[in-house]
Design a protein around this motif. Sequence first.
Motif, short mmCIF file in Angstrom:
data_model
loop_
_atom_site.label_atom_id
_atom_site.label_comp_id
_atom_site.label_asym_id
_atom_site.label_seq_id
_atom_site.Cartn_x
_atom_site.Cartn_y
_atom_site.Cartn_z
N SER A 282 1.72 -4.24 6.43
CA SER A 282 1.12 -4.49 5.12
C SER A 282 1.34 -5.93 4.67
N LEU A 283 2.59 -6.42 4.77
CA LEU A 283 2.87 -7.80 4.35
C LEU A 283 2.08 -8.79 5.21
N SER A 284 1.97 -8.51 6.50
CA SER A 284 1.20 -9.38 7.38
C SER A 284 -0.26 -9.43 6.96
N GLN A 285 -0.83 -8.28 6.60
CA GLN A 285 -2.24 -8.25 6.18
C GLN A 285 -2.46 -9.08 4.93
N PHE A 286 -1.45 -9.14 4.06
CA PHE A 286 -1.56 -9.92 2.83
C PHE A 286 -1.20 -11.39 3.05
N GLY A 287 -0.99 -11.80 4.31
CA GLY A 287 -0.79 -13.22 4.61
C GLY A 287 0.64 -13.69 4.62
N VAL A 288 1.61 -12.78 4.52
CA VAL A 288 3.02 -13.19 4.57
C VAL A 288 3.41 -13.40 6.03
N LYS A 289 3.96 -14.56 6.34
CA LYS A 289 4.33 -14.89 7.72
C LYS A 289 5.81 -14.62 7.97
N GLY A 290 6.12 -14.35 9.24
CA GLY A 290 7.52 -14.22 9.65
C GLY A 290 8.15 -12.90 9.24
N VAL A 291 7.40 -11.79 9.32
CA VAL A 291 7.92 -10.49 8.91
C VAL A 291 8.25 -9.66 10.15
N CYS A 292 9.38 -8.96 10.11
CA CYS A 292 9.78 -8.10 11.21
C CYS A 292 10.62 -6.95 10.66
N ALA A 293 10.94 -5.99 11.52
CA ALA A 293 11.73 -4.84 11.11
C ALA A 293 12.63 -4.41 12.25
N THR A 294 13.75 -3.76 11.89
CA THR A 294 14.57 -3.10 12.90
C THR A 294 13.88 -1.80 13.28
N ARG A 343 19.42 -14.64 2.70
CA ARG A 343 18.98 -14.49 1.32
C ARG A 343 18.55 -13.03 1.12
N VAL A 344 18.39 -12.64 -0.13
CA VAL A 344 18.00 -11.27 -0.45
C VAL A 344 16.84 -11.28 -1.42
N LEU A 345 15.81 -10.47 -1.12
CA LEU A 345 14.72 -10.23 -2.06
C LEU A 345 14.98 -8.89 -2.76
N VAL A 346 14.98 -8.90 -4.09
CA VAL A 346 15.20 -7.68 -4.86
C VAL A 346 13.87 -7.25 -5.47
N PHE A 347 13.37 -6.09 -5.04
CA PHE A 347 12.09 -5.58 -5.55
C PHE A 347 12.33 -4.73 -6.80
N PRO A 348 11.56 -4.96 -7.84
CA PRO A 348 11.77 -4.23 -9.09
C PRO A 348 11.32 -2.78 -9.01
N ASP A 349 11.86 -1.96 -9.90
CA ASP A 349 11.42 -0.57 -10.11
C ASP A 349 11.54 0.28 -8.85
N GLY A 350 12.47 -0.06 -7.96
CA GLY A 350 12.69 0.75 -6.77
C GLY A 350 11.56 0.71 -5.76
N THR A 362 -0.12 -10.96 -3.23
CA THR A 362 0.62 -11.95 -2.44
C THR A 362 1.32 -12.98 -3.33
N GLU A 363 0.65 -13.45 -4.37
CA GLU A 363 1.25 -14.48 -5.24
C GLU A 363 2.51 -13.97 -5.89
N ALA A 364 2.49 -12.70 -6.35
CA ALA A 364 3.68 -12.13 -6.98
C ALA A 364 4.81 -12.01 -5.96
N PHE A 365 4.47 -11.69 -4.70
CA PHE A 365 5.49 -11.59 -3.67
C PHE A 365 6.18 -12.93 -3.47
N HIS A 366 5.38 -13.99 -3.36
CA HIS A 366 5.97 -15.31 -3.12
C HIS A 366 6.72 -15.84 -4.35
N GLN A 367 6.46 -15.28 -5.51
CA GLN A 367 7.17 -15.70 -6.71
C GLN A 367 8.54 -15.03 -6.84
N LEU A 368 8.75 -13.94 -6.06
CA LEU A 368 10.07 -13.33 -6.05
C LEU A 368 11.09 -14.33 -5.51
#
Length: 605
Positions: A282-294, A343-350, A362-368
């Motif tokens: 999902s993040l990749s589709q919205f243009g966020v680069k460098g995303v991975c998961a365990t 670093r840590v990204l904290v997402f609001p409202d769980g 995407t803009e809101a994500f990069h503003q975190l």
Amino acid sequence: MARRFPPEWLEQLRANTDIVQTVSAYVPLKKNGRNYWGLCPFHGEKTASFSVSPEKGFYYCFGCKATGNVIQFVMEIEHLDFSEAVTLLAERAHMPLPQMVEDPLWQQRKTERERILEANRTAAQFFHQTLYSDAGEPYLAYMRKRGLNDNVIRRFGIGAAPPQSDGLFRHLREKGFSEEELRLADLIRVQEAQPATELTPARERRVRDVFYRRVIFPIIDARGNVLGFGGRIIQGDGPKYVNTSETPVFHKRKEIFAGNLLAKERGLERAFLVEGYLDVVSLSQFGVKGVCATLGTALTNEQARLIHRFAPTIVLSYDGDSAGQHAIERGLEILTQEQIPARVLVFPDGLDPDEFIRQKGTEAFHQLKAIPPEAYRIQRLAEQYDLTTPEGKTEYARACAKILRPLDPVELEGYLQRLSVQTGFTREVLLAQIRQNALPASPETAPRPRPSPVREELPKDEALDRVRAQETLIAILASGRLPKDLATQEDFEDPLLKYIFGALQEGTTIPGLMELLSSDADRARAARILQLPTSDQTGELLEMARQCVATLQASRAAERIREIMSHINEKTGEEKQRDLAEIMRLRQSRSGDHPERSDNLDLHA
């Protein structure tokens, strides 16, 4: 454990691999003089400062100081470890690995691995084709409901396992794979036949697929190999996710999801580590680069090191629920152990990353704001204490003090100001609490200052001349034309220069030297020295070497004279006369030639 390759075999591999040809596959190069030049692939630039020396077998960027031999270039550009880069270059050079000669079972294991990888690749194609067939309609509808388009589905190779429990098995058998190969790949499970007993009926032998009735996410490494799969159920009973078990090609704790896409990114400043496959997609589709998961487990040390190959900083971007926050704490411990900036990204409202970016964009994500580990831990502590009471403020301040102890004074200052406002304690009180239980560094762990390249008591100009002379001698030695015995390791005070001189004198090649130097700073300094201009003319080169030796001998003589003179007034009688005689001898040696190491020199020795 990393493979150990025989030094002689590695030297042959480097000799058989054209560094210009290898680098040119990634960077357009243009010859200028003896070297080839291009734009550095490791940092952004508009003017070419990246050079490749075919004669000396190494590359060097005058901008970012990146340097190394052909193996190290492949490690950096492909994000591979040493063993992987060596194996890749050996395949390109058609050189059999030492294991293939020394281990009679090596070829058998290699063939087994190749067959498993081929089975996985064929399975991935089957799953992807199934997604766009009638059998895959409900799974494709699920993907559409999650907001995924065809482009991102194809980019990640997402597929579907059909409802039939042996659909993949029958397909792969038709493609020529044996049952044993598919079992080793963990694509099937075999249930052997059992005879009837008084309590149970007879059971026939049965083969079933590991993955059926699931959306399939292939796990692909940096070289494009399909190592395994993760399958998510969308309806019916069963565990939410099923993943490939350990196989000869797949080790869950060492791999990540979307490593193949990370490897294609250039100049990543940070990698976002999320929990789930769909978060990555999902993040990749919205243009966020460098995303991975365990892979369905907590972050491991091996995974942390792997991600760090692709980006200098790792941003933990886990779900906002309590499980996600616990995973962040564990992840920070691992990254601290590996000394990887975090670093840590904290997402609001769980919210989880997928939910957040689909709701906010995407803009809101990069503003975190990605906050430092200390800020995150203090933020978590504030939720655990009642800061409306004096007792709560006191305990909160003590807990924060433990977190802030490792910080340097500049980092600490900002936290002290905020903590003072929160608790009401003065900056001085908080600082005293932080220092109260701080343990002094033990002799084993205390940082040790690196030896200075030149002695502090030397005059500045003389010290610089001394360093230049030592560096020039190394450059001449690297050209292969330094007369034997003209200089020795004793001419070098700097530990790095002494080591380089000794290694080259013992016959180590320049590419081999680059592998012996463990730090980037040491390799960068060595590369700069090895590119110092010398001379193509034998006579000029000999004179340059003689001048360097004379400079070093004169400098040491001057240093000894200063040492004697500093104590001369304390001496009397014969002792003072001996010191004066030594000063006279040293002054004469500074003004004359040095026949003991400059006459009768054989340039071809």
